[in-house]
Design a protein around this motif. Sequence first.
Motif, PDB file in Angstrom:
ATOM      1  N   LEU A  81       0.827  -1.207   0.000  1.00 21.45           N
ATOM      2  CA  LEU A  81       0.000   0.000   0.000  1.00 21.45           C
ATOM      3  C   LEU A  81       0.862   1.257   0.000  1.00 21.45           C
ATOM      4  CD1 LEU A  81      -2.825  -1.028   2.504  1.00 21.45           C
ATOM      5  CD2 LEU A  81      -2.976  -0.869   0.013  1.00 21.45           C
ATOM      6  N   ASP A  82       2.002   1.227   0.686  1.00 19.88           N
ATOM      7  CA  ASP A  82       2.924   2.364   0.653  1.00 19.88           C
ATOM      8  C   ASP A  82       3.412   2.603  -0.773  1.00 19.88           C
ATOM      9  OD1 ASP A  82       2.712   2.826   3.358  1.00 19.88           O
ATOM     10  OD2 ASP A  82       4.530   1.724   3.882  1.00 19.88           O
ATOM     11  N   ALA A  83       3.740   1.529  -1.486  1.00 21.16           N
ATOM     12  CA  ALA A  83       4.196   1.654  -2.869  1.00 21.16           C
ATOM     13  C   ALA A  83       3.074   2.152  -3.773  1.00 21.16           C
ATOM     14  CB  ALA A  83       4.720   0.309  -3.369  1.00 21.16           C
ATOM     15  N   ALA A  84       1.855   1.704  -3.511  1.00 20.39           N
ATOM     16  CA  ALA A  84       0.715   2.139  -4.306  1.00 20.39           C
ATOM     17  C   ALA A  84       0.438   3.627  -4.094  1.00 20.39           C
ATOM     18  CB  ALA A  84      -0.523   1.310  -3.960  1.00 20.39           C
ATOM     19  N   ARG A  85       0.543   4.089  -2.861  1.00 17.85           N
ATOM     20  CA  ARG A  85       0.331   5.515  -2.581  1.00 17.85           C
ATOM     21  C   ARG A  85       1.383   6.364  -3.294  1.00 17.85           C
ATOM     22  NH1 ARG A  85      -0.531   3.168   2.754  1.00 17.85           N
ATOM     23  NH2 ARG A  85      -2.783   3.084   3.145  1.00 17.85           N
ATOM     24  N   ALA A  86       2.616   5.866  -3.344  1.00 19.31           N
ATOM     25  CA  ALA A  86       3.672   6.600  -4.037  1.00 19.31           C
ATOM     26  C   ALA A  86       3.413   6.643  -5.536  1.00 19.31           C
ATOM     27  CB  ALA A  86       5.029   5.951  -3.746  1.00 19.31           C
ATOM     28  N   ALA A 107       0.936  -6.073  -8.978  1.00 15.83           N
ATOM     29  CA  ALA A 107       2.271  -5.639  -9.389  1.00 15.83           C
ATOM     30  C   ALA A 107       2.184  -4.735 -10.612  1.00 15.83           C
ATOM     31  CB  ALA A 107       3.153  -6.852  -9.685  1.00 15.83           C
ATOM     32  N   ALA A 108       1.390  -5.136 -11.598  1.00 17.62           N
ATOM     33  CA  ALA A 108       1.240  -4.323 -12.808  1.00 17.62           C
ATOM     34  C   ALA A 108       0.648  -2.961 -12.484  1.00 17.62           C
ATOM     35  CB  ALA A 108       0.351  -5.053 -13.812  1.00 17.62           C
ATOM     36  N   GLU A 160       7.489  -8.967  -6.140  1.00 14.78           N
ATOM     37  CA  GLU A 160       7.763  -9.442  -4.790  1.00 14.78           C
ATOM     38  C   GLU A 160       6.870  -8.733  -3.772  1.00 14.78           C
ATOM     39  OE1 GLU A 160      11.880  -8.953  -4.003  1.00 14.78           O
ATOM     40  OE2 GLU A 160      12.533 -10.458  -5.456  1.00 14.78           O
ATOM     41  N   LEU A 161       6.730  -7.405  -3.925  1.00 12.22           N
ATOM     42  CA  LEU A 161       5.862  -6.645  -3.026  1.00 12.22           C
ATOM     43  C   LEU A 161       4.423  -7.136  -3.121  1.00 12.22           C
ATOM     44  CD1 LEU A 161       6.879  -2.866  -3.256  1.00 12.22           C
ATOM     45  CD2 LEU A 161       6.759  -4.265  -1.183  1.00 12.22           C
ATOM     46  N   ALA A 162       3.937  -7.287  -4.340  1.00 13.69           N
ATOM     47  CA  ALA A 162       2.550  -7.712  -4.549  1.00 13.69           C
ATOM     48  C   ALA A 162       2.337  -9.133  -4.044  1.00 13.69           C
ATOM     49  CB  ALA A 162       2.192  -7.609  -6.023  1.00 13.69           C
ATOM     50  N   SER A 163       3.317 -10.000  -4.245  1.00 13.89           N
ATOM     51  CA  SER A 163       3.196 -11.384  -3.778  1.00 13.89           C
ATOM     52  C   SER A 163       3.125 -11.428  -2.256  1.00 13.89           C
ATOM     53  CB  SER A 163       4.381 -12.215  -4.273  1.00 13.89           C
ATOM     54  OG  SER A 163       4.366 -12.324  -5.685  1.00 13.89           O
TER      55      SER A 163
END
Length: 207
Positions: free
Chosen positions: A44-49, A128-129, A149-152
């Motif tokens: 979620l942190d990566a998605a917000r970024a 991931a996509a 890896e993050l999504a998994s």
Amino acid sequence: MTLLPWNEINWNAPRPTETEMVESWTAIRWEHSPIDAPGLEAYLDAARAAFRGRCLAGRWRAVEYPDATAWFTTRNRHDEYGLHSQLLDSAVVRTDLAELEIPAALDRIPAGLKEEWAGALTLDGTLAALIVQGGPYDRFRGTAAQAKELASAAVHSLVGDRYEDFRVDYSGTAWTPWFWDETWDHTYVITDNGRAEVTVLCLTDTD
């Protein structure tokens, strides 16, 4: 009250009448279920970024519901029953996701959500996509392998190895004022029939 599970069909149970189904809607009680899984939080942190902070997520569990609810969920008739509409229309979700500005009136299938038939089996690749593509101005800064890896890890936090218990629904429409009504509107509803629990993920961005 003994709650019937959502992932075990009782083939001898008669189909609820229309009246029983409608009456059951007001008997469901949802409670906030904290997202305390590190793998999911990191994603979620990566998605917000990737979406300039325009990412909302929450999880809720049905802690009370009548047998009529279980009759539909065990048979994967979430749409026919209007399960996700009942969740999104509940007071706890409207409070938890106040920023989302959920409309006062919802369709039985809110947001035009459509079941992803591969479900949780391919959810890690989908998520991931999502961050690799990102919004119009930003995206995941790592490699595609790192995004996977993050999504998994996120999916493992949610699913573990219980893939058969999960249903994933998706909408790419701007169904509340929070969405920018552009190409980058995403809503994922991930239903855990093993625990009567639903996770909602919403993302949006604009150019």
